[in-house]
Design an enzyme around this catalytic site. Structure first.
Site: not given
Length: 327
Positions: A57, A225, A294
């Site tokens: 990442y 996402r 996230g």
């Protein structure tokens, strides 16, 4: 926040775990470092004490941001989950399984899945330095590597446990056969796999095998996402180098929009966002231990933490399940 034991390990993780793929910037159109640091610390302050990252990442950036952000915090109150086995720097000398090419800062990097014993030991030392810590709570193989025997990889992780450099061992993206093979050679704590309202394939074999063998499931991409936040359907534009431009094309977007329209009234009744409702639903699914979410800024971090506070009745869960099953 709710905290859950991970498989047969001694680890207790926050039911919503901070996922740091996006703050690395790679494939996400870059990152804003100050916002990322605030997102990490805000997550912790709101009970999300478990942070999941990986060297890949941002080619080390995500780990470095976490290490920098928590350097003045009580390390014993934070659980760091990281990975190994995605090599971009050429140190594998062409060994392993070629995965893809990545364009980063105008340069192309070939990415290999590589899980040899030597590479495991090398990557862990690098991760410890970036994370500014002397141990990792959960070390996970990022992707299966067909060129390295599973027992060799597990032997390396057992050695790291014996050395005190990691507390528990996990895998990621393993099918049920690979997962059970790994457990023959180590006390396997977990398998991190994709799972969402739109991707439920692991319900068939992976989850039953994990439940039967007391292996934790770490669900990643529960919001697909960002697609299941609904923002994409409200005109939010993606940057040209954002991988989601292609990623979202795998779904029937009309059906996804219809799903969100069906469950949004439940979220509104709870005073919650769609993303919070989706995260809560995911935490309630059989076999799921923790759910990755996230956050690239403080607002998203606070929203993610609030998902666990939603109280859903059996009737409301049935309504959501009916909408999900109609896909």
């Amino acid at each position: 926040m709710e905290y859950r034991q991970l498989g047969n390990s001694a680890l207790k993780l926050s039911a919503i775990t901070y996922g740091s793929f996006a703050i690395g910037g790679t494939m996400w159109g870059g990152t804003e470092k100050n916002d990322a640091r605030k997102a990490i610390l805000t997550s912790i302050d709101h009970g999300i004490t478990t942070l999941d990252t990986a060297p890949f990442y941002g080619f080390g950036l995500s780990e470095a941001l976490i290490g920098e952000s928590i350097k003045d915090r009580d390390r014993s109150a934070i659980q760091i989950l990281t990975k190994f086995g995605m090599v971009w720097d050429g140190s594998n000398n062409g060994k392993g399984d070629f995965m893809m090419d990545i364009d980063q800062d105008g340069k192309q990097y070939p990415i290999y899945k590589y899980a040899s014993k030597a590479n495991v030991m090398k990557e862990v030392e690098e991760s410890l330095q970036r994370l500014r810590t002397d141990y990792i709570d959960l070390l996970q193989l990022h992707w299966p590597d067909s060129t390295t025997p599973i027992e060799e990889t597990m032997e390396a992780m057992q050695l790291l446990i014996d050395q005190g450099k990691i507390r528990a061992a996990g895998v990621s993206n393993y099918n049920e056969v690979q997962m059970l093979k790994a457990q023959e050679h180590i006390n396997l704590a977990s398998n991190q796999v994709p799972y969402s309202m739109l991707k439920r394939q692991i319900e068939a074999k992976v989850i039953p095998a994990a439940v039967e063998n007391h292996i934790g499931i770490i669900a990643y991409s529960p919001l697909e996402r960002g697609l299941l936040t609904g923002k994409f359907f409200n005109g939010n534009a993606l940057k040209s180098d954002d991988h989601r431009n292609g990623y979202f094309s795998q779904f029937d977007l009309d059906k996804v929009k219809s799903l969100l329209e069906r469950i949004e009234p439940i979220a509104q009744e709870k005073g919650a966002t769609l993303s919070q409702l989706v995260l809560k639903w995911t935490t309630l699914q059989k076999g799921v231990t923790v759910v990755l979410a996230g956050a690239r800024n403080e607002e998203q971090a606070i929203s993610n933490a609030g998902a666990v506070d939603i109280d859903l009745s059996n009737e409301e869960l049935d309504q959501i399940n009916q909408a999900v099953n109609s896909l």
